[in-house]
Design a protein around this motif. Structure first.
Motif, mmCIF file in Angstrom:
data_model
loop_
_atom_site.group_PDB
_atom_site.id
_atom_site.type_symbol
_atom_site.label_atom_id
_atom_site.label_comp_id
_atom_site.label_asym_id
_atom_site.label_seq_id
_atom_site.Cartn_x
_atom_site.Cartn_y
_atom_site.Cartn_z
ATOM 1 N N ALA A 159 0.843 -1.205 0.000
ATOM 2 C CA ALA A 159 0.000 0.000 0.000
ATOM 3 C C ALA A 159 0.873 1.247 0.000
ATOM 4 O O ALA A 159 1.873 1.340 0.713
ATOM 5 N N LYS A 160 0.498 2.164 -0.842
ATOM 6 C CA LYS A 160 1.251 3.407 -0.931
ATOM 7 C C LYS A 160 0.935 4.303 0.258
ATOM 8 O O LYS A 160 -0.202 4.407 0.687
ATOM 9 N N LYS A 161 1.957 4.934 0.751
ATOM 10 C CA LYS A 161 1.784 5.842 1.883
ATOM 11 C C LYS A 161 1.112 7.131 1.420
ATOM 12 O O LYS A 161 1.538 7.758 0.467
ATOM 13 N N VAL A 162 0.033 7.459 2.109
ATOM 14 C CA VAL A 162 -0.725 8.656 1.746
ATOM 15 C C VAL A 162 -0.056 9.865 2.380
ATOM 16 O O VAL A 162 0.186 9.903 3.590
ATOM 17 N N ALA A 163 0.261 10.848 1.560
ATOM 18 C CA ALA A 163 0.886 12.085 2.045
ATOM 19 C C ALA A 163 -0.207 13.122 2.257
ATOM 20 O O ALA A 163 -0.909 13.499 1.329
ATOM 21 N N TRP A 164 -0.349 13.563 3.489
ATOM 22 C CA TRP A 164 -1.355 14.574 3.800
ATOM 23 C C TRP A 164 -0.855 15.938 3.355
ATOM 24 O O TRP A 164 0.338 16.252 3.457
ATOM 25 N N PRO A 165 -1.772 16.785 2.896
ATOM 26 C CA PRO A 165 -1.372 18.166 2.580
ATOM 27 C C PRO A 165 -0.924 18.904 3.837
ATOM 28 O O PRO A 165 -1.249 18.515 4.973
ATOM 29 N N ALA A 166 -0.172 19.984 3.617
ATOM 30 C CA ALA A 166 0.350 20.761 4.747
ATOM 31 C C ALA A 166 -0.760 21.310 5.634
ATOM 32 O O ALA A 166 -0.633 21.271 6.863
ATOM 33 N N PRO A 167 -1.890 21.836 5.095
ATOM 34 C CA PRO A 167 -2.961 22.327 5.981
ATOM 35 C C PRO A 167 -3.509 21.238 6.891
ATOM 36 O O PRO A 167 -3.882 21.514 8.031
ATOM 37 N N VAL A 168 -3.562 19.985 6.412
ATOM 38 C CA VAL A 168 -4.083 18.905 7.252
ATOM 39 C C VAL A 168 -3.106 18.617 8.393
ATOM 40 O O VAL A 168 -3.517 18.407 9.541
ATOM 41 N N ARG A 169 -1.798 18.610 8.086
ATOM 42 C CA ARG A 169 -0.814 18.377 9.152
ATOM 43 C C ARG A 169 -0.861 19.493 10.191
ATOM 44 O O ARG A 169 -0.752 19.239 11.392
ATOM 45 N N GLU A 170 -1.032 20.740 9.728
ATOM 46 C CA GLU A 170 -1.140 21.847 10.681
ATOM 47 C C GLU A 170 -2.417 21.733 11.506
ATOM 48 O O GLU A 170 -2.430 22.058 12.698
ATOM 49 N N TYR A 171 -3.484 21.240 10.889
ATOM 50 C CA TYR A 171 -4.739 21.042 11.620
ATOM 51 C C TYR A 171 -4.550 19.999 12.724
ATOM 52 O O TYR A 171 -5.053 20.166 13.852
ATOM 53 N N VAL A 172 -3.797 18.947 12.445
ATOM 54 C CA VAL A 172 -3.534 17.917 13.454
ATOM 55 C C VAL A 172 -2.683 18.485 14.592
ATOM 56 O O VAL A 172 -2.929 18.225 15.771
ATOM 57 N N GLN A 173 -1.685 19.291 14.243
ATOM 58 C CA GLN A 173 -0.835 19.876 15.284
ATOM 59 C C GLN A 173 -1.621 20.833 16.167
ATOM 60 O O GLN A 173 -1.449 20.852 17.391
ATOM 61 N N ARG A 174 -2.507 21.643 15.557
ATOM 62 C CA ARG A 174 -3.326 22.547 16.367
ATOM 63 C C ARG A 174 -4.273 21.771 17.264
ATOM 64 O O ARG A 174 -4.593 22.229 18.371
ATOM 65 N N SER A 175 -4.705 20.600 16.838
ATOM 66 C CA SER A 175 -5.648 19.826 17.632
ATOM 67 C C SER A 175 -5.022 19.365 18.943
ATOM 68 O O SER A 175 -5.700 19.311 19.970
ATOM 69 N N PHE A 176 -3.704 19.028 18.925
ATOM 70 C CA PHE A 176 -3.050 18.509 20.116
ATOM 71 C C PHE A 176 -2.218 19.570 20.830
ATOM 72 O O PHE A 176 -1.429 19.231 21.711
ATOM 73 N N ALA A 177 -2.362 20.830 20.464
ATOM 74 C CA ALA A 177 -1.663 21.906 21.172
ATOM 75 C C ALA A 177 -2.261 22.069 22.568
ATOM 76 O O ALA A 177 -3.479 21.917 22.752
ATOM 77 N N PRO A 178 -1.451 22.348 23.596
ATOM 78 C CA PRO A 178 -1.990 22.495 24.959
ATOM 79 C C PRO A 178 -3.036 23.588 25.068
ATOM 80 O O PRO A 178 -3.964 23.480 25.875
ATOM 81 N N GLU A 179 -2.894 24.694 24.287
ATOM 82 C CA GLU A 179 -3.875 25.771 24.387
ATOM 83 C C GLU A 179 -5.249 25.345 23.903
ATOM 84 O O GLU A 179 -6.268 25.928 24.293
ATOM 85 N N ALA A 180 -5.299 24.331 23.046
ATOM 86 C CA ALA A 180 -6.579 23.912 22.468
ATOM 87 C C ALA A 180 -7.276 22.841 23.290
ATOM 88 O O ALA A 180 -8.389 22.442 22.944
ATOM 89 N N ARG A 181 -6.646 22.372 24.358
ATOM 90 C CA ARG A 181 -7.263 21.331 25.161
ATOM 91 C C ARG A 181 -8.519 21.851 25.838
ATOM 92 O O ARG A 181 -8.572 22.995 26.315
ATOM 93 N N ILE A 182 -9.537 21.002 25.923
ATOM 94 C CA ILE A 182 -10.802 21.330 26.584
ATOM 95 C C ILE A 182 -10.973 20.353 27.724
ATOM 96 O O ILE A 182 -10.928 19.141 27.513
ATOM 97 N N PRO A 183 -11.150 20.840 28.961
ATOM 98 C CA PRO A 183 -11.308 19.921 30.099
ATOM 99 C C PRO A 183 -12.498 19.001 29.883
ATOM 100 O O PRO A 183 -13.556 19.404 29.392
ATOM 101 N N GLY A 184 -12.319 17.744 30.272
ATOM 102 C CA GLY A 184 -13.396 16.782 30.149
ATOM 103 C C GLY A 184 -13.363 15.969 28.876
ATOM 104 O O GLY A 184 -14.138 15.026 28.721
ATOM 105 N N ILE A 185 -12.499 16.335 27.937
ATOM 106 C CA ILE A 185 -12.389 15.611 26.664
ATOM 107 C C ILE A 185 -11.032 14.918 26.630
ATOM 108 O O ILE A 185 -9.986 15.568 26.648
ATOM 109 N N GLU A 186 -11.053 13.600 26.603
ATOM 110 C CA GLU A 186 -9.820 12.816 26.641
ATOM 111 C C GLU A 186 -9.130 12.818 25.280
ATOM 112 O O GLU A 186 -9.742 13.078 24.237
ATOM 113 N N VAL A 187 -7.833 12.512 25.321
ATOM 114 C CA VAL A 187 -7.042 12.473 24.085
ATOM 115 C C VAL A 187 -7.528 11.347 23.167
ATOM 116 O O VAL A 187 -7.536 11.488 21.939
ATOM 117 N N ALA A 188 -7.957 10.229 23.768
ATOM 118 C CA ALA A 188 -8.446 9.111 22.942
ATOM 119 C C ALA A 188 -9.686 9.508 22.146
ATOM 120 O O ALA A 188 -9.816 9.158 20.968
#
Length: 516
Positions: free
Chosen positions: A52-81
């Protein structure tokens, strides 16, 4: 037959006729084969499965993933899983609908925000009845799921009158007969609920006793008219019924301590941008005068929180994050630097100004420190010719090239000329590179090498600094006496095994605090 005589030997030869029996027939030089009447190939070799070929995500998608796990974006009560499951669902639906490049990932709500919206909708469901409004992810939801949701809406409208759709039409009586249960076929859940209701009415069930024990354990008196200490049920008053979105602050305080948000922010507790601009000027003056990092870091985190809550993304936001990142570098706080660098990368993609070349050079040096080749390759792939011509990036790329080729002589020359605040990042892995260089020098210079040469070659400021560094590395080892103070030399035969082992330990693990 006429006899034939050889001219060389003189012998005479006579031809004798041979008779072929009649029962023998002529045989052909080939073998007949019956024609194949099927299209099957004999002994067909199964095709080799392609990886299977490795799917390369566009740069905006990678930045979206990084913003999702940034400490400032954490919401109490919502687990990482939960966030990971929701993030996977969002990206998968976008990929299946072939809209990965059409979606504006910079404005798309983060997975934790989508989960919070769904919980708010669920709480509204229990308090007010079914609410069939589709979430924001419908912008890239596949058509199959949209059709299913449309069917749900139709069903909700049909059941709003109190009777199911199959009972409205007389022709559908057959469906009603299938669903209607007979008197003796009630579900187990209904029987259990009926028993509990009867037991509660008598007040003598084991369930009621357990409920009363819990109330007494939490200090709740049944005869007291005050509300219980535990929060009310969902259907009583939804917790997440407040609107989710940017707010406009009204607080006029210049200094405010940082507190992690556990509820929806209130406008009277958030400072608007004009007040934050005055706060930034005040913090600059205090940093020059007092150099109190704990206080400055707390104030900058509070400013970043106010900017994030109000969704302010402009040149002022970049100025705040850049200044906090520089102060964190000066104080060697890589945790806070990482948080600022992550947000700056997203802000630079919006072309709002700032110093992207300077902080991109810091990012390259940081990846060298963490030995993150994957991240370093991603940065190098995104570089443009215009960025490569700028001095900070040219210098950072030269240092990377020197280390990649093992040219420690060039690396330490570049170390003495690091622009901006890159030297604070190089200091994080300078000791490791000096040990690696000494391991190579001890192999090349035998039996000894001058400490003065090491001072110039490894970028030490003085002879005493080089001597103390060597003594510290060799202290407590078998090569502790490898430094000859009389001749000012290092005996490389003794020191070589020690530096080789120290090199292996230095590159084995990298201690990173606060890495994102």
């Amino acid at each position: 037959m006429t006899p034939w005589q050889s001219t060389m030997t003189g012998k005479t030869f006579k031809f004798v006729p041979v008779t072929i029996p009649s029962n023998l027939s002529a045989q052909t030089a080939y073998t007949s084969v019956s024609a194949r009447r099927t299209l099957e190939q004999p002994n067909a070799i199964p095709p080799t499965p392609q990886p299977a070929k490795k799917v390369a995500w566009p740069a905006p998608v990678r930045e979206y993933v990084q913003r999702s796990f940034a400490p400032e974006a954490r919401i109490p009560g919502i687990e990482v899983a939960e966030m990971e499951i929701k993030l996977k669902t969002v990206i998968t639906e976008a990929a299946e609908s072939e809209r990965m490049t059409e979606i504006d990932w910079s404005t798309l709500p983060l997975p934790q925000q989508l989960i919070q919206q769904e919980r708010a909708m669920a709480s509204t469901w229990t308090s007010q009845g079914p609410v069939w409004d589709l979430p924001d992810t419908n912008d890239f939801m596949p058509m199959k799921k949209r059709k299913i949701e449309d069917n749900y809406v139709t069903l909700a409208e049909a059941t709003s009158s109190g009777s199911p759709p199959w009972r409205k039409n007389e022709k559908n009586n057959g469906h009603a007969d299938r669903i209607t249960q007979s008197k003796g076929q009630a579900s187990k859940a209904e029987k259990r609920a009926r028993k509990q209701q009867e037991a509660l009415g008598k007040g003598s069930s084991k369930f009621q006793q357990q409920v009363e024990q819990r109330k007494r354990r939490f200090g709740y008196d049944q005869n007291d008219d005050s509300p219980p200490p535990w929060p009310a049920a969902r259907d009583a008053s939804p917790i997440n019924d407040e609107p989710i979105g940017p707010i406009v602050g009204t607080c006029q305080k210049l200094e405010k301590n940082y507190f992690r948000l556990v509820n929806h922010p209130k406008p009277e507790e958030i400072r608007p941008q004009p007040v934050l601009e005055q706060t930034l000027l005040l913090l600059k003056e205090k940093w020059r005068a007092e150099r109190n990092y704990q206080y400055i870091c707390d104030q900058f985190k509070s400013m970043r929180q106010d900017l994030t809550v109000q969704h302010i993304k402009n040149g002022f936001t970049i100025e705040v994050y850049e200044l906090h990142a520089r102060i964190a570098l000066e104080w060697k706080d890589l945790g806070e630097y990482n948080q600022c660098q992550t947000q700056l990368r997203a802000l630079y993609s919006l072309n709002l100004g700032g110093h992207p070349a300077e902080f991109l050079a810091y990012r390259i040096l940081y990846f060298i420190h963490t030995c993150n080749r994957t991240g370093l390759n991603d940065v190098l792939a995104d570089l443009t010719l215009e960025l490569k011509q700028q001095n900070p990036l040219r210098h950072a790329l030269a240092m990377r090239s020197a280390l990649a080729s093992g040219n420690y002589h060039k690396f330490f020359q570049l170390y003495l000329e690091v622009p901006n605040m890159g030297a604070y990042l190089v200091d994080q892995f300078l000791t490791r590179e000096r040990i690696a260089a000494l391991a190579n020098i001890c192999k090349a210079y035998i039996p000894k090498v001058s400490i003065k040469f090491l001072t110039e070659e490894l970028g030490f400021e003085s002879y005493m600094e080089a001597h103390d560094f060597l003594a510290q590395q060799l202290e407590g080892t078998s090569a502790e006496d490898a430094i000859n103070a009389d001749e000012f030399v290092l005996e490389t035969r003794k020191a070589a095994p020690v530096f080789e082992a120290a090199k292996a330990r230095a590159f084995a693990t990298v201690d990173i605090k606060g890495q994102i």
